[in-house]
Design a protein around this motif. Structure first.
Motif, mmCIF file in Angstrom:
data_model
loop_
_atom_site.group_PDB
_atom_site.id
_atom_site.type_symbol
_atom_site.label_atom_id
_atom_site.label_comp_id
_atom_site.label_asym_id
_atom_site.label_seq_id
_atom_site.Cartn_x
_atom_site.Cartn_y
_atom_site.Cartn_z
ATOM 1 N N GLY A 1 6.310 7.155 10.834
ATOM 2 C CA GLY A 1 6.770 6.764 9.519
ATOM 3 C C GLY A 1 5.948 5.687 8.853
ATOM 4 N N GLU A 2 5.000 5.089 9.578
ATOM 5 C CA GLU A 2 4.173 4.036 9.004
ATOM 6 C C GLU A 2 2.983 4.647 8.260
ATOM 7 N N PRO A 3 2.529 4.006 7.173
ATOM 8 C CA PRO A 3 1.400 4.563 6.408
ATOM 9 C C PRO A 3 0.115 4.553 7.222
ATOM 10 N N VAL A 4 -0.750 5.505 6.924
ATOM 11 C CA VAL A 4 -2.025 5.662 7.628
ATOM 12 C C VAL A 4 -3.152 5.412 6.642
ATOM 13 N N LEU A 5 -4.187 4.718 7.089
ATOM 14 C CA LEU A 5 -5.337 4.487 6.229
ATOM 15 C C LEU A 5 -5.973 5.812 5.817
ATOM 16 N N PRO A 6 -6.353 5.973 4.565
ATOM 17 C CA PRO A 6 -7.118 7.158 4.157
ATOM 18 C C PRO A 6 -8.411 7.249 4.956
ATOM 19 N N ASP A 7 -8.910 8.476 5.132
ATOM 20 C CA ASP A 7 -10.096 8.692 5.960
ATOM 21 C C ASP A 7 -11.278 7.855 5.488
ATOM 22 N N ALA A 8 -11.540 7.832 4.190
ATOM 23 C CA ALA A 8 -12.698 7.106 3.676
ATOM 24 C C ALA A 8 -12.580 5.616 3.966
ATOM 25 N N ARG B 1 -3.242 -0.192 -1.559
ATOM 26 C CA ARG B 1 -3.051 1.137 -0.972
ATOM 27 C C ARG B 1 -1.614 1.332 -0.491
ATOM 28 N N PHE B 2 -0.913 0.240 -0.225
ATOM 29 C CA PHE B 2 0.469 0.289 0.247
ATOM 30 C C PHE B 2 1.291 -0.662 -0.621
ATOM 31 N N PRO B 3 1.478 -0.325 -1.890
ATOM 32 C CA PRO B 3 1.996 -1.298 -2.872
ATOM 33 C C PRO B 3 3.427 -1.743 -2.644
ATOM 34 N N GLU B 4 4.197 -1.028 -1.852
ATOM 35 C CA GLU B 4 5.586 -1.445 -1.624
ATOM 36 C C GLU B 4 5.713 -2.498 -0.528
ATOM 37 N N ARG B 5 4.574 -2.899 0.068
ATOM 38 C CA ARG B 5 4.615 -3.827 1.193
ATOM 39 C C ARG B 5 3.871 -5.118 0.875
ATOM 40 N N VAL B 6 4.382 -6.198 1.440
ATOM 41 C CA VAL B 6 3.703 -7.489 1.400
ATOM 42 C C VAL B 6 3.623 -7.980 2.841
ATOM 43 N N TYR B 7 2.467 -8.516 3.206
ATOM 44 C CA TYR B 7 2.247 -8.971 4.574
ATOM 45 C C TYR B 7 2.212 -10.499 4.582
ATOM 46 N N GLN B 8 3.219 -11.091 5.217
ATOM 47 C CA GLN B 8 3.293 -12.546 5.265
ATOM 48 C C GLN B 8 2.597 -13.045 6.510
#
Length: 351
Positions: free
Chosen positions: A41-48, A266-273
């Motif tokens: 369920g976690e987002p994956v980096l695009p190939d590029a 790339r993951f706009p719904e998340r913020v990393y503290q």
């Protein structure tokens, strides 16, 4: 190339500069499968973006990726991360290597993990490194660490906060509770980027603050904030879109408290503290709550569509865990960090 007792299993170095399109395609398929197994369920980096990450030159750190194959298919990997030779202070890190990786679930308990562990041992022997550090969060990973003789040294958790459930009036009170004038404190806030000249001034106080954080029994070189790492990070954010937020409470030139976070387009719904810390003389005055509240308000203003804040905390850091619990952070997963001595690894593989 390293092989093990099963002739069909081999381990080879994956060279990002020399890899063929076919090998890149196999690696992408493998990493997506592994990601789905370990982080569903976690987002994956695009190939590029992933390919660019592997090719990126970092002035302070270096990494190598080894792939276990069976009949030409990618079934496991080992990622080694270490201080770049010749970088400032590299001698402090000479004994250490950070390791990560894993094996496809359907291929486990078939000797692939041991083949990768032999590759790790060969690397450590060739480079004179004596300590490998791993971070794991799944039962299979913990079991494999035990089988190799690794010792659990640090216990932490990934905690997550629903930003749409925050009590904003309470946060405003946290921020306003600090008597700025009486204590001689002032706010300093940066959104998007921190000027490099200012970052240069902050490297020493930030390094002092992070080295006051609880690390249980983890044996690592003194942690340091370094400006070249920010240069690389900011250049990467310029390419893919992102922001760095920094909130400080300062007393003259002294950093009394800090809180920083980042946002990835790339993951706009998340913020990393990232780090929230208070200098020892200023503890017990509510400064951690104040900078945390100011950071949340800043992020919400800049990115109202963000839904989740993600952070990591040591289980031993009771004051920060208490603040996070009051904010509404919930534990998402437990992590354990292990350290493995080279001689212990050699003994385990000889059995």
């Amino acid at each position: 190339m390293f092989g093990n007792e099963r002739d069909s299993i081999a381990v080879h170095y994956f060279d990002p500069e020399a890899a063929s399109p076919e090998d890149w395609a196999k690696l992408h398929s493998f990493r997506r499968a592994r990601h789905g197994e370990d982080l569903p369920g976690e987002p994956v980096l695009p190939d590029a973006d992933f390919e660019r990450e592997l090719r990126l030159h970092r002035p302070l750190g270096e990494s190598r990726r080894f792939i276990a194959t069976r009949q030409g298919e990618f079934v496991g990997n080992l990622i080694l991360m270490f201080r770049r030779d010749g970088s400032p202070g590299c001698e402090d890190f000479a004994a250490h290597v950070d390791a990560a990786g894993g094996v496809l679930r359907a291929c486990r308990r078939q000797g692939i993990g041991r083949a990768l562990a032999r590759t790790l041992l060969a690397f450590m022997q060739a480079q004179g490194r004596t300590t490998a550090t791993f971070k794991v969060h799944l039962p299979d990973g913990n079991a494999f660490m035990a089988a190799l003789g690794a010792v659990g040294k640090y216990h932490s958790a990934e905690n997550r906060l629903r930003l749409d459930a925050l009590d904003w009036p309470s946060l405003a009170r946290w921020r306003e509770a600090v008597p700025l004038a009486a204590d001689g404190l002032r706010w300093e806030v940066h959104a998007g980027r921190v000027p490099m000249a200012r970052l240069g001034q902050l490297m020493a106080p930030f390094s002092a603050l992070i080295n006051e954080q609880p690390l249980d029994a983890l044996e690592v070189p003194r942690m340091r904030y370094e400006l070249p790492g920010y240069v690389t990070w900011y250049e990467d954010m310029d390419r893919r879109g992102g922001e760095h937020f920094l909130v400080l409470l300062c007393h003259g030139d002294e950093v009394a408290a800090m809180c920083d976070a980042s946002w990835d387009a790339r993951f706009p719904e998340r913020v990393y503290q990232q780090l929230t810390a208070v200098a020892r003389p200023w503890r017990g005055r509510g400064l951690a709550k104040a900078v945390k509240a100011a950071m949340l308000d800043l992020v919400h203003t800049r990115h109202p569509g963000a839904r989740t804040m993600i952070t990591h905390n040591a289980h031993a850091n009771a004051p920060m865990l208490s603040i996070n619990e009051r904010l509404g952070f919930a534990r998402h997963r437990d992590d354990r960090t292990y350290q493995l001595d080279r001689a212990v690894l050699a003994s385990a593989l000889a059995r």
